[in-house]
Design an enzyme around this catalytic site. Structure first.
Site, PDB file in Angstrom:
ATOM      1  N   TYR A  69      -6.207  -2.638   6.067  1.00 46.45           N
ATOM      2  CA  TYR A  69      -6.436  -2.952   7.554  1.00 46.45           C
ATOM      3  C   TYR A  69      -8.145  -2.672   7.728  1.00 46.45           C
ATOM      4  O   TYR A  69      -8.769  -2.957   8.844  1.00 46.45           O
ATOM      5  CB  TYR A  69      -6.042  -1.723   8.537  1.00 46.45           C
ATOM      6  CG  TYR A  69      -4.347  -2.318   9.085  1.00 46.45           C
ATOM      7  CD1 TYR A  69      -3.842  -3.277   8.502  1.00 46.45           C
ATOM      8  CD2 TYR A  69      -3.895  -1.371   9.742  1.00 46.45           C
ATOM      9  CE1 TYR A  69      -2.694  -3.515   8.815  1.00 46.45           C
ATOM     10  CE2 TYR A  69      -2.526  -1.719  10.139  1.00 46.45           C
ATOM     11  CZ  TYR A  69      -1.847  -2.972   9.663  1.00 46.45           C
ATOM     12  OH  TYR A  69      -0.432  -3.050  10.075  1.00 46.45           O
ATOM     13  N   ASP A 121       2.671   2.532   2.647  1.00 46.90           N
ATOM     14  CA  ASP A 121       3.750   2.286   3.047  1.00 46.90           C
ATOM     15  C   ASP A 121       4.910   1.890   2.009  1.00 46.90           C
ATOM     16  O   ASP A 121       5.940   2.445   1.923  1.00 46.90           O
ATOM     17  CB  ASP A 121       3.387   1.015   4.078  1.00 46.90           C
ATOM     18  CG  ASP A 121       4.681   1.124   5.206  1.00 46.90           C
ATOM     19  OD1 ASP A 121       4.645   0.012   5.945  1.00 46.90           O
ATOM     20  OD2 ASP A 121       5.626   1.794   5.083  1.00 46.90           O
ATOM     21  N   GLY A 151       0.935  -1.448   0.066  1.00 48.30           N
ATOM     22  CA  GLY A 151       0.019   0.153  -0.008  1.00 48.30           C
ATOM     23  C   GLY A 151       0.809   1.214   0.148  1.00 48.30           C
ATOM     24  O   GLY A 151       1.854   1.297  -0.561  1.00 48.30           O
TER      25      GLY A 151
HETATM   26  N1  APR Z   1      -0.688   8.100  -1.992  1.00 45.48           N
HETATM   27  C1  APR Z   1      -1.990   8.059  -1.316  1.00 45.48           C
HETATM   28  N2  APR Z   1      -2.906   7.197  -0.708  1.00 45.48           N
HETATM   29  C2  APR Z   1      -2.292   5.804  -0.996  1.00 45.48           C
HETATM   30  C3  APR Z   1      -1.088   5.601  -1.824  1.00 45.48           C
HETATM   31  C4  APR Z   1      -0.272   6.536  -2.475  1.00 45.48           C
HETATM   32  N3  APR Z   1       0.573   6.540  -3.200  1.00 45.48           N
HETATM   33  N4  APR Z   1      -1.074   4.156  -2.175  1.00 45.48           N
HETATM   34  C5  APR Z   1      -2.365   3.722  -1.542  1.00 45.48           C
HETATM   35  N5  APR Z   1      -2.976   4.487  -0.673  1.00 45.48           N
HETATM   36  C6  APR Z   1      -3.996   4.560  -0.035  1.00 45.48           C
HETATM   37  C7  APR Z   1      -5.000   3.154  -0.153  1.00 45.48           C
HETATM   38  O1  APR Z   1      -5.637   3.471  -1.506  1.00 45.48           O
HETATM   39  C8  APR Z   1      -5.913   3.507   1.057  1.00 45.48           C
HETATM   40  O2  APR Z   1      -7.019   4.375   0.654  1.00 45.48           O
HETATM   41  O3  APR Z   1      -3.836   4.630   1.233  1.00 45.48           O
HETATM   42  C9  APR Z   1      -5.034   3.953   2.067  1.00 45.48           C
HETATM   43  C10 APR Z   1      -4.408   3.054   3.128  1.00 45.48           C
HETATM   44  O4  APR Z   1      -4.514   1.837   2.629  1.00 45.48           O
HETATM   45  P1  APR Z   1      -3.188   0.967   3.255  1.00 45.48           P
HETATM   46  O5  APR Z   1      -1.812   1.457   2.392  1.00 45.48           O
HETATM   47  O6  APR Z   1      -3.325  -0.512   2.684  1.00 45.48           O
HETATM   48  O7  APR Z   1      -2.939   1.154   4.590  1.00 45.48           O
HETATM   49  P2  APR Z   1      -3.762   0.612   5.701  1.00 45.48           P
HETATM   50  O8  APR Z   1      -5.038   0.036   5.575  1.00 45.48           O
HETATM   51  O9  APR Z   1      -3.497   1.591   6.953  1.00 45.48           O
HETATM   52  O10 APR Z   1      -3.097  -0.762   6.086  1.00 45.48           O
HETATM   53  C11 APR Z   1      -1.576  -0.636   6.683  1.00 45.48           C
HETATM   54  O11 APR Z   1      -0.651  -1.989   4.986  1.00 45.48           O
HETATM   55  O12 APR Z   1       0.820  -1.817   3.562  1.00 45.48           O
HETATM   56  C12 APR Z   1       0.716  -2.148   4.727  1.00 45.48           C
HETATM   57  O13 APR Z   1       2.723  -2.081   5.968  1.00 45.48           O
HETATM   58  C13 APR Z   1       1.305  -1.536   5.720  1.00 45.48           C
HETATM   59  O14 APR Z   1       0.837  -3.616   7.317  1.00 45.48           O
HETATM   60  C14 APR Z   1       0.366  -2.166   6.957  1.00 45.48           C
HETATM   61  C15 APR Z   1      -0.977  -2.110   6.506  1.00 45.48           C
END
Ligand code: APR
Length: 170
Positions: free
Chosen positions: A121, A34, A32
């Site tokens: 999540y 991260d 994601g």
């Molecule tokens: N810019 C902005 N938002 C983004 C980007 C980006 N480049 N990439 C993804 N997103 C959005 C996703 O579409 C979602 O709406 O960020 C939001 C959060 O999604 P996730 O990245 O899956 O984060 P989260 O749900 O908090 O889960 C965290 O996922 O990546 C792993 O290491 C991380 O274990 C942790 C978990």
């Protein structure tokens, strides 16, 4: 409140003082947003994260931005949604507050957030957007040092929920 904005985009492109990373408790990267932030920042970000020894859900830790246009990255592990009876809502609010407190402590005036916890999540988007906007607005009411906070939404559906939550603020 005009100091909160909702945009659609890729947070790794934000030219602001700090971008927030929706991390996990290890702070050692993931998928994601991260994964996107670590890819864009380069390997020095992970090297600095290793020195932090993880982070509790709802808390936040700050690093430099390295190859990102943003000066700082504020890492916060959001809560995993388990149905809403294990304190997830309070923990999500704590993510936003902890990040803003670190931004203030580090002289950041512009902060961009992704939609914390609503991806992998599985936190329900409508609830998450209301918690996020409400917590940010409450903080900004007593912290003039933060000039602007933006929610950087990766897709139109997410953007719509955050726009609606902001509109409900009045
Ligand atoms: N810019 C902005 N938002 C983004 C980007 C980006 N480049 N990439 C993804 N997103 C959005 C996703 O579409 C979602 O709406 O960020 C939001 C959060 O999604 P996730 O990245 O899956 O984060 P989260 O749900 O908090 O889960 C965290 O996922 O990546 C792993 O290491 C991380 O274990 C942790 C978990």
């Amino acid at each position: 409140m005009s100091r909160i904005e909702i945009i659609q985009g890729d947070i790794t492109e934000s030219t602001v003082d700090a971008i927030v990373n929706a991390a996990n408790c290890s702070l050692l990267g993931g998928g994601g947003v991260d994964g996107a932030i670590h890819r864009a920042a380069g390997p020095e970000l992970l090297a600095e994260c290793r020195t932090l020894h993880g982070c509790e859900t709802g808390r936040a830790k700050i690093t430099k931005g390295y190859r990102l246009p943003a000066k700082f990255v504020i890492h916060t592990p959001g809560p995993v949604w388990h149905g809403g009876n294990t304190g997830e809502e309070a923990l999500l609010a704590s993510c936003y507050r902890s990040c803003l407190e670190l931004a203030s402590e580090n002289g950041c005036r512009t902060v961009d957030f992704p939609s914390i916890s609503t991806g992998v999540y599985h936190f329900p988007l409508e609830k998450a957007s209301k918690i996020a906007i409400g917590t940010i607005a409450d903080y900004l009411n007593t912290h003039p040092e933060i000039e602007r906070v933006r929610m950087v939404c990766f897709d139109v559906r997410t953007e719509r929920f955050y726009r609606d939550a902001l509109a409900e603020l009045g």
